[in-house]
Design a protein around this motif. Sequence first.
Motif, PDB file in Angstrom:
ATOM      1  N   HIS A 102       0.863  -1.181   0.000  1.00 19.04           N
ATOM      2  CA  HIS A 102       0.000   0.000   0.000  1.00 19.04           C
ATOM      3  C   HIS A 102       0.897   1.227   0.000  1.00 19.04           C
ATOM      4  O   HIS A 102       1.640   1.461   0.954  1.00 19.04           O
ATOM      5  CB  HIS A 102      -0.901  -0.008   1.238  1.00 19.04           C
ATOM      6  CG  HIS A 102      -1.991   1.015   1.195  1.00 19.04           C
ATOM      7  ND1 HIS A 102      -1.949   2.185   1.894  1.00 19.04           N
ATOM      8  CD2 HIS A 102      -3.165   1.041   0.507  1.00 19.04           C
ATOM      9  CE1 HIS A 102      -3.050   2.888   1.666  1.00 19.04           C
ATOM     10  NE2 HIS A 102      -3.800   2.217   0.832  1.00 19.04           N
ATOM     11  N   ALA A 103       0.869   1.989  -1.093  1.00 20.05           N
ATOM     12  CA  ALA A 103       1.719   3.177  -1.212  1.00 20.05           C
ATOM     13  C   ALA A 103       0.996   4.193  -2.080  1.00 20.05           C
ATOM     14  O   ALA A 103       0.130   3.844  -2.884  1.00 20.05           O
ATOM     15  CB  ALA A 103       3.077   2.823  -1.808  1.00 20.05           C
ATOM     16  N   SER A 104       1.381   5.447  -1.928  1.00 24.06           N
ATOM     17  CA  SER A 104       0.715   6.509  -2.677  1.00 24.06           C
ATOM     18  C   SER A 104       0.962   6.363  -4.172  1.00 24.06           C
ATOM     19  O   SER A 104       1.933   5.741  -4.611  1.00 24.06           O
ATOM     20  CB  SER A 104       1.208   7.876  -2.184  1.00 24.06           C
ATOM     21  OG  SER A 104       2.619   7.961  -2.326  1.00 24.06           O
ATOM     22  N   THR A 105       0.071   6.953  -4.955  1.00 25.82           N
ATOM     23  CA  THR A 105       0.180   6.898  -6.404  1.00 25.82           C
ATOM     24  C   THR A 105       1.479   7.563  -6.852  1.00 25.82           C
ATOM     25  O   THR A 105       1.839   8.636  -6.376  1.00 25.82           O
ATOM     26  CB  THR A 105      -1.023   7.617  -7.038  1.00 25.82           C
ATOM     27  OG1 THR A 105      -2.213   6.962  -6.612  1.00 25.82           O
ATOM     28  CG2 THR A 105      -0.950   7.586  -8.546  1.00 25.82           C
ATOM     29  N   GLY A 106       2.180   6.905  -7.775  1.00 25.05           N
ATOM     30  CA  GLY A 106       3.425   7.458  -8.294  1.00 25.05           C
ATOM     31  C   GLY A 106       4.618   7.248  -7.386  1.00 25.05           C
ATOM     32  O   GLY A 106       5.685   7.825  -7.619  1.00 25.05           O
ATOM     33  N   ALA A 107       4.471   6.409  -6.351  1.00 20.06           N
ATOM     34  CA  ALA A 107       5.568   6.212  -5.399  1.00 20.06           C
ATOM     35  C   ALA A 107       6.560   5.149  -5.852  1.00 20.06           C
ATOM     36  O   ALA A 107       7.647   5.040  -5.287  1.00 20.06           O
ATOM     37  CB  ALA A 107       5.004   5.828  -4.025  1.00 20.06           C
ATOM     38  N   GLY A 108       6.209   4.343  -6.847  1.00 24.17           N
ATOM     39  CA  GLY A 108       7.136   3.310  -7.318  1.00 24.17           C
ATOM     40  C   GLY A 108       6.730   1.907  -6.941  1.00 24.17           C
ATOM     41  O   GLY A 108       7.592   1.037  -6.763  1.00 24.17           O
ATOM     42  N   LYS A 109       5.412   1.647  -6.833  1.00 24.53           N
ATOM     43  CA  LYS A 109       4.953   0.297  -6.482  1.00 24.53           C
ATOM     44  C   LYS A 109       5.322  -0.711  -7.565  1.00 24.53           C
ATOM     45  O   LYS A 109       5.675  -1.856  -7.270  1.00 24.53           O
ATOM     46  CB  LYS A 109       3.436   0.291  -6.254  1.00 24.53           C
ATOM     47  CG  LYS A 109       2.960   1.135  -5.091  1.00 24.53           C
ATOM     48  CD  LYS A 109       1.472   0.962  -4.819  1.00 24.53           C
ATOM     49  CE  LYS A 109       0.620   1.509  -5.931  1.00 24.53           C
ATOM     50  NZ  LYS A 109       0.750   2.976  -6.098  1.00 24.53           N
ATOM     51  N   THR A 110       5.212  -0.293  -8.831  1.00 26.09           N
ATOM     52  CA  THR A 110       5.519  -1.209  -9.933  1.00 26.09           C
ATOM     53  C   THR A 110       6.949  -1.712  -9.837  1.00 26.09           C
ATOM     54  O   THR A 110       7.213  -2.916  -9.958  1.00 26.09           O
ATOM     55  CB  THR A 110       5.305  -0.498 -11.283  1.00 26.09           C
ATOM     56  OG1 THR A 110       3.929  -0.125 -11.403  1.00 26.09           O
ATOM     57  CG2 THR A 110       5.686  -1.400 -12.449  1.00 26.09           C
ATOM     58  N   TRP A 111       7.899  -0.789  -9.597  1.00 25.90           N
ATOM     59  CA  TRP A 111       9.303  -1.196  -9.526  1.00 25.90           C
ATOM     60  C   TRP A 111       9.558  -2.057  -8.290  1.00 25.90           C
ATOM     61  O   TRP A 111      10.441  -2.926  -8.311  1.00 25.90           O
ATOM     62  CB  TRP A 111      10.213   0.024  -9.512  1.00 25.90           C
ATOM     63  CG  TRP A 111      10.012   0.964 -10.656  1.00 25.90           C
ATOM     64  CD1 TRP A 111       9.912   2.327 -10.591  1.00 25.90           C
ATOM     65  CD2 TRP A 111       9.868   0.635 -12.036  1.00 25.90           C
ATOM     66  NE1 TRP A 111       9.709   2.861 -11.836  1.00 25.90           N
ATOM     67  CE2 TRP A 111       9.678   1.843 -12.757  1.00 25.90           C
ATOM     68  CE3 TRP A 111       9.856  -0.572 -12.748  1.00 25.90           C
ATOM     69  CZ2 TRP A 111       9.505   1.878 -14.129  1.00 25.90           C
ATOM     70  CZ3 TRP A 111       9.670  -0.536 -14.124  1.00 25.90           C
ATOM     71  CH2 TRP A 111       9.503   0.676 -14.799  1.00 25.90           C
ATOM     72  N   ALA A 112       8.794  -1.849  -7.231  1.00 26.98           N
ATOM     73  CA  ALA A 112       9.004  -2.650  -6.017  1.00 26.98           C
ATOM     74  C   ALA A 112       8.766  -4.132  -6.295  1.00 26.98           C
ATOM     75  O   ALA A 112       9.587  -4.982  -5.958  1.00 26.98           O
ATOM     76  CB  ALA A 112       8.085  -2.158  -4.899  1.00 26.98           C
ATOM     77  N   VAL A 113       7.632  -4.471  -6.935  1.00 27.58           N
ATOM     78  CA  VAL A 113       7.331  -5.890  -7.152  1.00 27.58           C
ATOM     79  C   VAL A 113       8.026  -6.452  -8.391  1.00 27.58           C
ATOM     80  O   VAL A 113       8.451  -7.602  -8.404  1.00 27.58           O
ATOM     81  CB  VAL A 113       5.804  -6.115  -7.240  1.00 27.58           C
ATOM     82  CG1 VAL A 113       5.156  -5.928  -5.885  1.00 27.58           C
ATOM     83  CG2 VAL A 113       5.156  -5.186  -8.258  1.00 27.58           C
ATOM     84  N   TRP A 114       8.160  -5.644  -9.438  1.00 27.55           N
ATOM     85  CA  TRP A 114       8.770  -6.145 -10.676  1.00 27.55           C
ATOM     86  C   TRP A 114      10.254  -6.422 -10.492  1.00 27.55           C
ATOM     87  O   TRP A 114      10.754  -7.482 -10.865  1.00 27.55           O
ATOM     88  CB  TRP A 114       8.525  -5.146 -11.795  1.00 27.55           C
ATOM     89  CG  TRP A 114       9.166  -5.466 -13.121  1.00 27.55           C
ATOM     90  CD1 TRP A 114      10.010  -4.677 -13.834  1.00 27.55           C
ATOM     91  CD2 TRP A 114       8.997  -6.655 -13.906  1.00 27.55           C
ATOM     92  NE1 TRP A 114      10.377  -5.274 -15.011  1.00 27.55           N
ATOM     93  CE2 TRP A 114       9.767  -6.498 -15.081  1.00 27.55           C
ATOM     94  CE3 TRP A 114       8.275  -7.829 -13.732  1.00 27.55           C
ATOM     95  CZ2 TRP A 114       9.830  -7.472 -16.079  1.00 27.55           C
ATOM     96  CZ3 TRP A 114       8.339  -8.807 -14.727  1.00 27.55           C
ATOM     97  CH2 TRP A 114       9.109  -8.631 -15.873  1.00 27.55           C
ATOM     98  N   PHE A 115      10.974  -5.484  -9.894  1.00 25.61           N
ATOM     99  CA  PHE A 115      12.395  -5.714  -9.671  1.00 25.61           C
ATOM    100  C   PHE A 115      12.619  -6.799  -8.627  1.00 25.61           C
ATOM    101  O   PHE A 115      13.609  -7.537  -8.668  1.00 25.61           O
ATOM    102  CB  PHE A 115      13.085  -4.422  -9.258  1.00 25.61           C
ATOM    103  CG  PHE A 115      13.156  -3.391 -10.356  1.00 25.61           C
ATOM    104  CD1 PHE A 115      13.008  -3.758 -11.683  1.00 25.61           C
ATOM    105  CD2 PHE A 115      13.367  -2.054 -10.066  1.00 25.61           C
ATOM    106  CE1 PHE A 115      13.061  -2.817 -12.700  1.00 25.61           C
ATOM    107  CE2 PHE A 115      13.417  -1.094 -11.075  1.00 25.61           C
ATOM    108  CZ  PHE A 115      13.259  -1.478 -12.398  1.00 25.61           C
ATOM    109  N   GLY A 116      11.652  -6.912  -7.679  1.00 23.54           N
ATOM    110  CA  GLY A 116      11.755  -8.015  -6.722  1.00 23.54           C
ATOM    111  C   GLY A 116      11.641  -9.355  -7.411  1.00 23.54           C
ATOM    112  O   GLY A 116      12.356 -10.307  -7.085  1.00 23.54           O
TER     113      GLY A 116
END
Length: 879
Positions: A102-116
């Motif tokens: 759960h993170a604000s919009t534009g905070a980088g959620k996509t990179w968190a799970v994809w790079f993980g």
Amino acid sequence: MTEPADSDTPADQPAAAPASADERRRAPRPRRIPRSAAQQARLDARDPAFEPLPFPSYSADDARRPFTDKLDAWFAARRWQPFDFQREVWRNIADGASGVLHASTGAGKTWAVWFGALAAFEKASSTPRQHPEPLSVLWITPMRALAADTARALQSSAAELAVPWSVGLRTGDTSSAERERQNRRMPSALVTTPESLTLILTRANAREVLAQVRLVIVDEWHELLGNKRGTQTQLALARLTHWRPGLQVWGLSATLGNLSFATEVLLAPVATPRVSVHGALPKALIVDTIIPDTIERFPWGGHMGMRQVDAVARAIDAARTSLVFTNTRSQCEVWYQALLDARPEWAGVIALHHGSLDQQVREWVERGLKNGLLKAVVCTSSLDLGVDFLPVERVFQIGSPKGVARLMQRAGRSGHAPGLPSRVTIVPTHALELIEAAAAREAVDKRQIESRDTPEKPFDVLVQHLVTVAIGGGFDARELYRELLHTYAYRDLTQAEFDWALGFVEGGATLRAYPDYHRVARGTDGLYRVPRDDLARRHRNNIGTIVANGTMNVAYLSGGRIGAIEEAFISRLKPGDVFTFGGRALELIRVQDMTAWVRRASSSRGAMPQWAGSRMPLSSELADATLSMLARAAGGIYDEPEMRAVQPLLELQQKWSALPEPGVLVVELLKSREGHHFFCYPFAGRTAHIGLGALLAWRVARETPGTFSISMNDYGFELLCVQAFDWEAQIKNGLLSPEELDHDILASLNSSELSLRRFREIARVSGLVFQAHPGQQKSARQLQASSGLFYEIFRQHDSGNLLLGQADAEVLLQELDVRRIRLALERMNASRVVLTRPNKPTPFAFPLIVGRLREKVSTEKLSDRVERMLAELEKAAQR
């Protein structure tokens, strides 16, 4: 059934059929000023449709280079640093955990799970691989536009990191050639939607195709959680975890008020360790308001909106690129035309975007946004979700957002990058929305975000799922029942209920004589399968839980599809009538084959289409924040600019009656030439007020029969009757009691008609009636007739049919929002009732009266009558 291009209504429009090259050249686009050939070539060359890159070849040095080094270099090239929450997600994925981020919009959620995922699953190798990884990651998104944008981001980052992974896209917009490529070999990561994933589950080799999936990412989980598409996702996850018990699942969301519950629902079938990660970032979110120069003390819905056009245009001028959000598609069309009229020179740099427009038109707009070539786009929720438009500097919200989460979601479309501030400007369309604007800002500051519930045991989705898995290799009944119990939605499913659903798809008690409803049969090996290929094809063509309102294509006689519009609107027009759609004035030529054939009209204005189900009620959180604002006003505190602007209105309301507050229920009794008025202000939202008004009228009329007219808005409701009632005595005798609510609310309304309406949707999802067949689409009238016939048959001959019970339950929970009615009644019953008897309609009562009159008179007559009423009331207020 189809996938949504936006969520402006509960049901979205069907995707367009593939257009020919000639149709694509002639497809309508927003009007634009001439550009140089070079400018236009640059724009047209950047097609938004996702095209997978060929599998790249990497050197041995790239293959041997540690992924962490490549990742550090990727961030350094952008002058970024990974956030702590991103590193936390990387560690959890590496440790085999599942979770919700759960993170604000534009905070980088996509990179968190994809790079993980890349870090955890990328295998070190001394030599470059000749083929990409097998299908390892499924990325589920709720919208096709979001899917395409996500696929591009994943693909480009994998290439930049020299990771030999392929990325594919599978939605309703995916070309047949790309589908065929995927059928031969799936990509390493597949971005898809719940409907397209369910279609993959119908493949005979579904288990083989999906067996190596290691991670499923559900993006914008809050958008799926509260509806049947979320249930469909739960069922798909249960199937995948059954095939691979160690499957990891991660959900992403920016606006959830009940994170623990959302995590429990998503991860119910998962056997891996579970975590919740909060991406707390110091992201600035600016909420401000365009306050009009003059504000009437007697407001009425929508009257102030068009007076704000020039102010909005000036604000758009000051920003590089803006999004102008509206709450309905009709309002979207109106504001696009109004801004274009105010700034004719913006032709070509201002555009329109909503889900009824043709896919190619929407893509043209998205392309212009991404490339920074558009000054502003007037849109609906079609651009709500996480499509990345970095050039957008400012967001405008026309009218109240009606919810805190919605406002935050839309605000996040500006400054859509870590560290950049997001700004949303609310543009009130009537005076009372200024109070909502101030309340929304305070609720955003306090992060008072709405909670979301989830459907419980929807049997229509279960029935559809049984046929899906029967096509996809068949199922063992006992094994599948145990699998279903691992989903949150069906955790309490009884054996008897499962047996009923299984018997229903086998033909059921009342449909056994009809072979087309023997959709599943048990084979000699004990597995249940679909016995006929035509039944399997029909099921695949109607998979999904989105039930579209009856729509017609809109197309030019000369060629080119414009979009889709509701059948009910077109049916009210005759050839020669002019209507406005897609920012154009169109003349209806004829209706044929579920298509409205049109040409450009010479007149500049026409009837404005109305889409069903597009009004959103005020959320409980925003309603509570609004009441808190009113309580401060009642104490003489006007410390927000919006509240100072409406101070004369509120002071007059307080002088003539009272101001609603938390714990204080204001009731106004008024006698006029029309009869006796009962005004009540529970601030429970328009949906709950429909039920509350009908309920109180029915309870009052049990002893003394009477006929009532009902009007409602988000703040309260009006009951009008020619005879007088002793409302004060009725309230003292338990008029507001929540006891016997379910019985009374159904008795006060035409419950059988409401159940029939809900059953129409249930019949489509469960496969009793079919929304589309190859090469044809049924009209809304045909679908209603077919579902109504089934409804009557089941009522008479199969009263224990669980789909009937589901229809009754959905009437209470969704049509009437009985949970919110109950909460409102409990609060009203416990509140101090302030009963006043004003001599004239108060500022809060006036919009309810206008709302009732709007249903009776034409716009011209209404305007004249409102002007006379306003003059009378202003004269009384000045005494």
